[in-house]
Design an enzyme around this catalytic site. Structure first.
Site, PDB file in Angstrom:
ATOM      1  N   ALA A   6       0.826  -1.217   0.000  1.00  0.00           N
ATOM      2  CA  ALA A   6       0.000   0.000   0.000  1.00  0.00           C
ATOM      3  C   ALA A   6       0.858   1.263   0.000  1.00  0.00           C
ATOM      4  CB  ALA A   6      -0.952  -0.004   1.194  1.00  0.00           C
ATOM      5  N   THR A   7       2.081   1.187   0.552  1.00  0.00           N
ATOM      6  CA  THR A   7       2.963   2.359   0.513  1.00  0.00           C
ATOM      7  C   THR A   7       3.250   2.742  -0.932  1.00  0.00           C
ATOM      8  OG1 THR A   7       3.967   1.770   2.625  1.00  0.00           O
ATOM      9  CG2 THR A   7       5.230   3.253   1.202  1.00  0.00           C
ATOM     10  N   ASN A  61      -6.006   3.536  10.651  1.00  0.00           N
ATOM     11  CA  ASN A  61      -5.254   2.412  11.209  1.00  0.00           C
ATOM     12  C   ASN A  61      -5.098   2.473  12.724  1.00  0.00           C
ATOM     13  OD1 ASN A  61      -3.662   4.548   9.856  1.00  0.00           O
ATOM     14  ND2 ASN A  61      -1.966   3.652  11.000  1.00  0.00           N
ATOM     15  N   ALA A  87      -1.580  -6.669   1.005  1.00  0.00           N
ATOM     16  CA  ALA A  87      -1.911  -8.064   1.301  1.00  0.00           C
ATOM     17  C   ALA A  87      -1.710  -8.398   2.777  1.00  0.00           C
ATOM     18  CB  ALA A  87      -1.055  -9.000   0.442  1.00  0.00           C
ATOM     19  N   HIS A  88      -0.676  -7.818   3.402  1.00  0.00           N
ATOM     20  CA  HIS A  88      -0.309  -8.325   4.730  1.00  0.00           C
ATOM     21  C   HIS A  88      -1.202  -7.834   5.864  1.00  0.00           C
ATOM     22  CE1 HIS A  88       1.917  -4.956   6.799  1.00  0.00           C
ATOM     23  NE2 HIS A  88       2.053  -4.511   5.565  1.00  0.00           N
ATOM     24  N   THR A  98       9.361  -7.503 -12.911  1.00  0.00           N
ATOM     25  CA  THR A  98       8.850  -8.872 -13.028  1.00  0.00           C
ATOM     26  C   THR A  98       7.817  -9.129 -11.947  1.00  0.00           C
ATOM     27  OG1 THR A  98      10.977  -9.579 -13.887  1.00  0.00           O
ATOM     28  CG2 THR A  98       9.529 -11.304 -13.009  1.00  0.00           C
ATOM     29  N   CYS A 137       4.206   2.331  12.596  1.00  0.00           N
ATOM     30  CA  CYS A 137       4.938   3.246  11.723  1.00  0.00           C
ATOM     31  C   CYS A 137       5.445   4.454  12.497  1.00  0.00           C
ATOM     32  CB  CYS A 137       4.049   3.671  10.579  1.00  0.00           C
ATOM     33  SG  CYS A 137       3.166   2.273   9.903  1.00  0.00           S
TER      34      CYS A 137
HETATM   35  C1  LIG Z   1      -0.202  -0.678   6.561  1.00  0.00           C
HETATM   36  C2  LIG Z   1      -0.758   0.517   5.898  1.00  0.00           C
HETATM   37  C3  LIG Z   1      -0.121   1.079   4.787  1.00  0.00           C
HETATM   38  C4  LIG Z   1       1.187   0.546   4.244  1.00  0.00           C
HETATM   39  O1  LIG Z   1       1.007  -0.685   3.620  1.00  0.00           O
HETATM   40  P1  LIG Z   1       2.285  -1.578   3.226  1.00  0.00           P
HETATM   41  O2  LIG Z   1       1.695  -2.663   2.384  1.00  0.00           O
HETATM   42  O3  LIG Z   1       2.837  -2.075   4.519  1.00  0.00           O
HETATM   43  O4  LIG Z   1       3.218  -0.724   2.478  1.00  0.00           O
HETATM   44  C5  LIG Z   1      -0.695   2.181   4.206  1.00  0.00           C
HETATM   45  N1  LIG Z   1      -1.828   2.700   4.680  1.00  0.00           N
HETATM   46  C6  LIG Z   1      -2.466   2.200   5.747  1.00  0.00           C
HETATM   47  C7  LIG Z   1      -3.724   2.821   6.220  1.00  0.00           C
HETATM   48  C8  LIG Z   1      -1.951   1.085   6.393  1.00  0.00           C
HETATM   49  O5  LIG Z   1      -2.563   0.599   7.461  1.00  0.00           O
END
Ligand SMILES: *Cc1c(COP(=O)(O)O)cnc(C)c1O
Length: 388
Positions: free
Chosen positions: A76-77, A156, A205-206, A244, A328
């Site tokens: 997501a970053t 979050n 995904a995580h 890739t 974070c």
């Molecule tokens: C965890 C998170 C991210 C970052 O996601 P990654 O896949 O770890 O880079 C971004 N935004 C929110 C709201 C998150 O909770």
């Protein structure tokens, strides 16, 4: 026996579901599906491509999108970076204005700061007392040169849920693009991108029982042609993100999203019951308060402030894994920017913990955690001395 702390930090990351691990393993070894999805001339590549496209459908299905609207990223970053920088660059970094909020994830806030350096004006909306960004606040901040609004679906730290459908209507009426960071929302809030007025959406995904290091960006019809790639080298993903494709990661994300879709209703019921059980035991303690809206929230994530008596969250974390701010922010060891935006001072922010529940949380975990926290609040010195 040396047991691990109880896990109450699902909002920071989740373990990979066993069903997902099996799917991932099949994409690794010589006798498995290890080909390069871009090697279209032979069976190895073709099989890997099939796996990638199936995963794309699985991700799209959970959120009401079409598979061709999903772009793979490393998380997501990166999705947030691609959305913000990509849209700004497609306009040639020609000034203008974007709107976001003070309580976004650092992946949005730090990226917005970068855009400011390139001459783009940024408004950071202040949340209301409930931790929500209202459509009115967005409407009032819109300018004639606003080209992008970026807000999160689920916060979050607080677990609060913004009304992105209503906000999207406001943004659409002003012909700006609307990006939503849904890393904490996917699989927990019913998302329907076929109806929602959202142009770009970030996923990870995580946070949903898939592997770390893979994510996706939804690029809707209005955003096509208005996003510039940030990583070049081969033109993968329709030219939007080269590199890739990580078949095992992508297959894992697809499987995780498919499991989440199948488990959605059941899991929600279970987590609501666990949340009620936990809150019942904690909110009766003196000076305990739940941060953020009581109604507009997911049941998984709870931010609690313990304003009275002894409270040593560092000692408590020996027995319960939770977040003192967000993982974070913890890296920089500063008070949570989200809690400060809600009006907490640094001291109250330091007496706040985030407990987040998930797929593997049990009634026993909840009762044990509640007991540990109650004991910590009631008889702090003795408790710390025993080093439970
Ligand atoms: C965890 C998170 C991210 C970052 O996601 P990654 O896949 O770890 O880079 C971004 N935004 C929110 C709201 C998150 O909770």
């Amino acid at each position: 026996m040396n047991t691990r702390p109880l896990y109450f930090d699902y909002a920071a990351t989740t373990p990979v579901d066993e069903r997902v691990i099996q799917v991932m393993i099949e994409c690794l070894g010589f006798y498995g599906n290890f080909g390069n999805p871009a090697s279209s001339s032979h069976a190895y590549g073709q099989q890997a491509r099939q796996t990638v496209e199936q995963a794309r459908r699985q991700v799209a299905d959970l959120v009401g999108a079409r598979p061709d609207q999903i772009v793979w990223t490393s998380g997501a970053t990166e999705s947030n970076n691609l959305a913000l920088k990509g849209v700004a660059q497609a306009r040639g970094f020609s000034g203008g204005h974007i709107i976001t909020s003070q309580i976004e994830h650092k992946a949005i806030l730090d990226t917005a700061r970068q855009l400011q350096d390139s001459g783009i004006a940024v408004t950071y909306l202040v949340p209301d007392a409930e931790g929500l960004i209202t459509p009115q606040a967005v409407s009032e901040a819109m300018r004639d040169d606003t080209f992008l609004v970026s807000l999160m679906l689920v916060n979050n730290e607080l677990g609060t849920v913004n009304d992105v459908e209503a906000i999207g209507e406001v943004v659409r009426s002003r012909e700006a693009l609307f990006h939503v960071d849904a890393a904490q929302g996917a699989g927990k809030v019913a998302i329907d991108l076929s109806r929602w007025p959202v142009d770009l959406m970030s996923f990870s995904a995580h946070k949903l029982y898939g592997p770390k290091g893979v994510g996706a960006l939804y690029v809707g019809p209005q955003a096509q042609q208005r996003v510039q790639a940030q990583i070049h080298g081969g033109g993968h993903e329709g030219g939007l993100r080269s590199g890739t494709l990580a078949t095992h990661q992508i297959a894992g994300m697809g499987a995780a999203f498919a499991v989440a879709a199948a488990a959605f209703d059941e899991e929600k019921k279970t987590i609501v019951a666990l949340r009620e059980r936990l809150l019942e035991q904690l909110l009766s303690l003196p000076g305990v308060r739940l941060n953020g809206s009581a109604s507009q929230r997911i049941p998984h994530t709870l931010s609690l402030t313990f304003s009275e008596g002894e409270f040593n969250s560092a000692a408590l974390s020996q027995s319960i894994a939770f977040s003192a701010t967000s993982a974070c922010n913890s890296a920089s060891n500063t008070p949570s920017h989200v809690l400060l935006a809600l009006g907490h001072d640094a001291q109250l922010a330091g007496r706040t913990i985030r407990l987040s529940l998930g797929r593997f949380t049990t009634v026993d975990d909840v009762d044990k955690a509640a007991e540990l926290i109650r004991t910590a609040c009631a008889s702090a010195p003795a408790f710390w001395a025993t080093g439970l």
